[in-house]
Enzyme design. Structure first.
Site, mmCIF file in Angstrom:
data_model
loop_
_atom_site.group_PDB
_atom_site.id
_atom_site.type_symbol
_atom_site.label_atom_id
_atom_site.label_comp_id
_atom_site.label_asym_id
_atom_site.label_seq_id
_atom_site.Cartn_x
_atom_site.Cartn_y
_atom_site.Cartn_z
ATOM 1 N N HIS A 377 21.542 -0.434 28.647
ATOM 2 C CA HIS A 377 21.260 0.114 27.314
ATOM 3 C C HIS A 377 20.189 -0.628 26.545
ATOM 4 O O HIS A 377 19.941 -0.301 25.381
ATOM 5 C CB HIS A 377 22.522 0.130 26.454
ATOM 6 C CG HIS A 377 23.557 1.081 26.919
ATOM 7 N ND1 HIS A 377 23.624 2.390 26.488
ATOM 8 C CD2 HIS A 377 24.566 0.931 27.802
ATOM 9 C CE1 HIS A 377 24.643 3.000 27.078
ATOM 10 N NE2 HIS A 377 25.235 2.127 27.890
ATOM 11 N N LYS A 570 21.157 2.750 10.462
ATOM 12 C CA LYS A 570 21.436 2.247 11.811
ATOM 13 C C LYS A 570 21.662 0.755 11.660
ATOM 14 O O LYS A 570 21.500 0.210 10.563
ATOM 15 C CB LYS A 570 20.268 2.527 12.766
ATOM 16 C CG LYS A 570 18.888 2.170 12.200
ATOM 17 C CD LYS A 570 17.767 2.516 13.168
ATOM 18 C CE LYS A 570 17.306 3.947 13.083
ATOM 19 N NZ LYS A 570 17.029 4.591 14.336
ATOM 20 N N ARG A 571 22.045 0.069 12.760
ATOM 21 C CA ARG A 571 22.191 -1.373 12.658
ATOM 22 C C ARG A 571 20.885 -1.997 12.170
ATOM 23 O O ARG A 571 19.798 -1.489 12.455
ATOM 24 C CB ARG A 571 22.568 -1.960 14.027
ATOM 25 C CG ARG A 571 24.011 -1.691 14.393
ATOM 26 C CD ARG A 571 24.952 -2.321 13.419
ATOM 27 N NE ARG A 571 25.014 -3.745 13.593
ATOM 28 C CZ ARG A 571 26.080 -4.410 14.054
ATOM 29 N NH1 ARG A 571 27.190 -3.770 14.353
ATOM 30 N NH2 ARG A 571 26.054 -5.719 14.176
ATOM 31 N N LYS A 576 14.215 -2.727 15.106
ATOM 32 C CA LYS A 576 14.305 -1.379 14.531
ATOM 33 C C LYS A 576 13.414 -1.248 13.288
ATOM 34 O O LYS A 576 13.185 -0.165 12.780
ATOM 35 C CB LYS A 576 15.760 -1.050 14.175
ATOM 36 C CG LYS A 576 16.684 -0.948 15.398
ATOM 37 C CD LYS A 576 18.114 -0.635 14.978
ATOM 38 C CE LYS A 576 19.118 -0.712 16.107
ATOM 39 N NZ LYS A 576 19.134 0.485 16.984
ATOM 40 N N THR A 681 20.109 7.577 19.333
ATOM 41 C CA THR A 681 20.829 8.851 19.389
ATOM 42 C C THR A 681 20.901 9.464 17.992
ATOM 43 O O THR A 681 21.077 10.668 17.851
ATOM 44 C CB THR A 681 22.255 8.672 19.933
ATOM 45 O OG1 THR A 681 22.873 7.576 19.262
ATOM 46 C CG2 THR A 681 22.252 8.420 21.432
ATOM 47 N N LYS A 685 20.674 13.405 16.170
ATOM 48 C CA LYS A 685 21.594 13.957 15.160
ATOM 49 C C LYS A 685 20.823 14.491 13.963
ATOM 50 O O LYS A 685 21.118 15.567 13.441
ATOM 51 C CB LYS A 685 22.588 12.878 14.703
ATOM 52 C CG LYS A 685 23.539 12.449 15.811
ATOM 53 C CD LYS A 685 24.264 11.136 15.508
ATOM 54 C CE LYS A 685 24.838 10.568 16.806
ATOM 55 N NZ LYS A 685 25.228 9.159 16.725
HETATM 56 C C1 4GP Z 1 21.944 0.929 22.314
HETATM 57 C C2 4GP Z 1 20.435 1.094 22.267
HETATM 58 O O1 4GP Z 1 19.880 0.139 21.383
HETATM 59 C C3 4GP Z 1 20.101 2.500 21.802
HETATM 60 O O2 4GP Z 1 18.717 2.692 21.839
HETATM 61 C C4 4GP Z 1 20.797 3.520 22.685
HETATM 62 O O3 4GP Z 1 20.609 4.809 22.185
HETATM 63 C C5 4GP Z 1 22.286 3.222 22.740
HETATM 64 O O4 4GP Z 1 22.508 1.895 23.195
HETATM 65 C C6 4GP Z 1 23.037 4.154 23.669
HETATM 66 O O5 4GP Z 1 22.461 4.151 24.933
HETATM 67 N N1 4GP Z 1 22.276 -0.399 22.761
HETATM 68 C C7 4GP Z 1 23.286 -1.087 22.192
HETATM 69 C C8 4GP Z 1 23.493 -2.468 22.725
HETATM 70 O O6 4GP Z 1 23.994 -0.617 21.314
HETATM 71 O O7 4GP Z 1 24.323 -3.198 22.150
HETATM 72 O O8 4GP Z 1 22.809 -2.828 23.697
#
Ligand code: 4GP
Length: 835
Positions: A377, A570-571, A576, A681, A685
């Site tokens: 991810h 978002k976080r 970001k 994601t 949305k």
């Molecule tokens: C997240 C990614 O940062 C995000 O781009 C992606 O859409 C999401 O996973 C689902 O695949 N990664 C995390 C992490 O949340 O903690 O690595």
């Protein structure tokens, strides 16, 4: 099950069938269930049933229905003897369950009427629910969308996770700073079933003894150490418009005796007897609050093994009931590793097969690698998990031996393929030869799986050409694949935006699009229908009014619902680039201040809305939150500015707030440095809810552009292939910051937004320390693109057309498509069609 049923005498079976629970189907039946739960389960009555109790009773009524379907689903799957998928994720960011259950079961209107009869409003009841916030961000929410799709598509599937007592912290903003408050969500959770009969004892520490069996084979025995018990808690996962109801099994830890140590207790050592119990319970106590970041804490490794070992025990137990030969295990079981967090499952399965079941190493390893798939991810180096060998040795001595053996055999095959290439061996070794030595979990996951996937095209390309490129050489490109993420349209359209969902249904021939999102394309046929566009715009406006009221209520700031709502939720993370956004906001503020009152009157009003949590230890992210809040405090009170600009920080962003915020956005920001956001994601949305995007060429933005057309998205900024060169130039060439951005920095440093020292590091990161995230490179194109947004927003008719066209072309981003790709390309499982 077949044989069990056959062994029960006919009359007994009849008695059971006669009393089978069917669940309510109409308003009367629903009310009866609610009243029964209020009066018995909750021990209340008409006279003291408040909204909280009404919520609980409503949830219990639905839960009963789901559990009946859940039992039947399990029975169907066992009888059909089909392959099952197990999704192992340390995070499931589920949000609320009640609204989703009502909609998926198709009984929300029934419930609305019943709740009304009993004297409550369904909206108020829904608001009573506490979010199940067992995740940080994208990774955890993706897992939750996947569960919805797996059930809706009738796949035999289980989720396995941890039942944290404390989910992600609650965020409060106090004097502009983030303050973390524990999120205790389990007071009374009507959605979970404690399964005190489903427990597994999990071993830690101890040592390994080797012996010879009667054939002279060496056998390893893991002995001593400490035992902690895992108890299963189940949450039913209803599919949409299908009786299929799957299970999410979460493990909770407790001391293995279940009680405290009586010996110690009787000796008067009460404290330490209780301490053992508390230590055991600590394992599942708290979710680590980091997103895209690894912080090698021992307790985290304990959590991982505890969860993985309990889950595998459960999976193996279920497989053994089928009485099949071990080699058939991968025909019955597919296990997906959601990131590297569950990678110890690879080692644990090998241990079960070799040490306990007595299989030969190679045979066992074939089974293991055919069973697992691994999803990556993130490519951020700080997020790639590594564990010190010493810690692994101490906590899981047998597992470390197995890891060494896996590595040895793996490196032998590498050696054969690349003779005399020492560099290759060191670069791919599962053990990093550092001080201290580390176990590289991603490498272990790759070696232990038959497929490795990224989560968007660019990301999947990047992992194959950067962090995992040597593994592509070793295993071949076929092992690596892409599955672009998706979202469930049930929660993220039908539930979050009911009016839009109804309007779409009226134009596409019913609610079929919720099961087949590609049907949205029928919307393009209605694009010239004036009444349709008018209603579309009205729905957006109503959603904005709702958010406006929420902002007024929570922050006491009045915003104009006719303004352009520009949202970044978002976080909080430097990659970001919320800092780019707030620098842009300051630039806009300065520009407005410099205008004459006449000129100002011509400007388009805008509300910049931010939300998101920073990891508690992520200092820079917390500074970003602080700056945004301070800018808001100045701008929102400036009489020169009025409605033209408002800056809002929404506290405690979570799933249920997203359901309110997303439908209210005109423009959302997905502006990561190119190559850093694996997919994203929320971008999906926002577009699905009729908002446009300003974004970089990163993650799924690229595929969204391909689907909806580049005339419907505001792209800007550096391309991923240029990022490395620019970084290099910043460090070794001369790095200058343009005058507009410098003006922003000067304003910050003049104290306009509070103590300048607070933001010194944020400014210096860009101006003096190499600007790793390329804020200076992208600033000017960001500002120019925002100007284009202003211009285009003025033409409301064209704007609405763009939104409709975009929604019509979003079919690809359903998590149903995504799950079907996993099922076909990775898991090799089929849905179990329900008659
Ligand atoms: C997240 C990614 O940062 C995000 O781009 C992606 O859409 C999401 O996973 C689902 O695949 N990664 C995390 C992490 O949340 O903690 O690595």
């Amino acid at each position: 099950v077949k044989s069990v049923e056959a062994s029960i005498p006919e009359p007994q079976r009849e008695a059971w069938k006669k009393h089978q629970v069917e669940g309510f189907t109409d308003k009367d039946g629903f009310e009866k269930e609610v009243v029964r739960h209020v009066e018995t389960t909750l021990a209340r009555s008409l006279f003291n049933c408040d909204e909280g109790a009404a919520y609980s009773a409503t949830s219990l009524a639905f839960r009963d229905r789901l559990i009946t379907e859940w039992n039947r689903t399990q029975q169907r799957q066992t009888t059909a003897d089909t392959k099952r998928v197990y999704y192992l994720s340390l995070e499931f960011l589920m949000g609320r369950a009640l609204d989703n259950a009502m909609l998926n079961v198709g009984l929300k209107d029934v419930a609305r009427g019943g709740i009304d009869d009993l004297g409550f409003r369904i909206e108020d009841i829904i608001e009573q629910e506490h979010d199940a916030a067992l995740g940080n961000g994208g990774l955890g929410r993706l897992a939750a969308c996947f569960l919805d799709s797996l059930a809706s598509l009738n796949y035999p599937a289980w989720g396995y996770g941890l039942r944290y007592r404390y989910g992600i912290f609650k965020q409060e903003i106090i004097n502009g700073y983030q303050v973390e408050v524990p999120d205790y969500w389990l007071d009374f959770n009507p959605w979970e079933f404690p399964r005190h009969d489903v427990t597994v004892d999990i071993q830690f520490y101890g040592n390994v003894r080797k012996s010879q069996d009667e054939n002279g084979k060496t056998v390893a025995h893991w002995e001593g150490g400490e035992i902690v018990t895992a108890v299963a808690y189940d949450m039913p996962i209803p599919g949409y418009a299908t009786p299929s109801t799957n299970n999410l099994r979460l493990w909770s830890s407790k001391a293995s005796s279940g009680e405290f140590d009586f010996q110690k207790f009787n000796n008067g050592d009460y404290e330490s007897s209780v301490a053992d119990q508390q230590r055991a319970e600590t394992i599942s106590a708290v979710l680590y609050p980091n997103d895209n970041l690894d912080r090698g804490k021992e307790l985290r490794l304990k959590q991982q093994y505890f969860w993985v070992a309990a889950s595998l025990y459960d999976i193996v137990r279920r497989f053994k009931k089928s009485k099949r030969a071990w080699r058939e295990f991968p025909d019955q079981v597919a296990i997906q590793l959601n990131d590297t967090h569950p990678t110890l499952a690879v080692v644990e399965l090998q241990r079960i097969l070799v040490d306990i079941e007595g299989l030969e190493w190679d045979e066992a390893w074939n089974i293991v690698t055919s069973t697992f798939g691994y999803t990556n991810h993130t490519v951020l180096p700080e997020a790639l998990e590594k564990w010190p060998v010493g810690l692994m040795q101490h906590l899981l001595p047998r597992h470390l031996q197995i890891i060494y053996d896996i590595n040895l055999f793996f490196l032998q095959t590498v050696e054969k393929k690349f003779p005399n290439d020492r560099e290759m061996l060191t670069s791919v070794s599962i053990i990093e030869e550092s001080q201290p030595k580390m176990v590289r979990m991603a490498y272990l996951a790759i070696v232990g799986s038959h497929k490795v996937n990224g989560v968007a095209e660019l990301h999947s390309d990047l992992i194959q050409t950067t962090i995992f490129k040597d593994f592509v050489k070793i295993f071949g490109a076929d092992k690596f694949t892409n599955v672009t993420n998706g979202i469930t349209p049930r929660r993220w359209l039908h539930q979050a935006n009911p009016r839009l969902s109804e309007l779409i249904a009226s134009k596409t021939g019913g609610h079929e699009f919720l099961k087949d999102l590609t049907q949205l394309n029928k919307l393009e046929l209605s694009i010239d229908d004036d009444a349709f566009r008018k209603e579309w715009a009205e729905i957006k406006y109503a959603n904005k009014v709702r958010l406006t009221k929420y902002i007024k209520k929570t922050l006491d700031v009045t915003v104009n619902p006719a303004a352009l709502f520009d949202v970044q939720v978002k976080r909080i993370h430097e990659y970001k680039r919320q800092q780019l956004n707030i620098f842009g906001v300051i630039h806009r503020y300065l520009a407005l201040k410099a205008m004459s009152p006449e000129e100002r009157k011509k400007q388009l009003p805008r509300v910049s809305i931010f939300g998101g949590k920073a990891a508690p230890g992520y200092w820079m992210a917390k500074q970003i939150i602080h700056l945004i809040n301070n800018v808001g405090a100045v701008v929102n009170k400036d009489p020169d500015i009025g409605d033209l600009l408002k800056v809002i920080y929404l506290e405690d962003y979570n799933v249920s707030k997203a359901e309110m915020i997303v439908p209210a956005s005109d423009l959302s920001e997905h502006i990561s440095t190119a190559g850093t956001e694996a997919s994203g994601t929320s971008n999906m949305k926002f577009v699905l809810n009729g908002g446009l995007i300003i974004g970089t060429c990163d993650g799924a933005n690229i595929e969204i552009t391909r689907e909806i057309g580049q005339e419907n998205i505001f792209l800007f900024g550096t391309l991923s292939e240029d990022v490395e060169d620019l970084r290099h130039a910043h460090t070794y060439g001369s790095h200058t910051v343009d005058s507009d951005l410098n003006k922003v920095f000067d304003t910050i440093q003049s104290g306009t937004f509070g103590e300048p020292n607070d933001f010194g590091a944020m400014v210096a990161a860009v101006r003096d320390h190499g600007d790793f995230y390329l804020v200076s490179d992208d600033f000017q194109s960001y500002i120019d693109t925002q100007k284009m947004v202003d211009t285009e927003y003025r033409n409301q008719d064209e704007w609405v057309r763009k939104c409709i066209r975009s929604v019509a072309r979003m079919g690809f981003f359903s998590s149903d498509r995504c799950i079907n790709e996993y099922a076909e390309g990775i898991w090799n499982v089929e849905p179990l069609v329900v008659k």
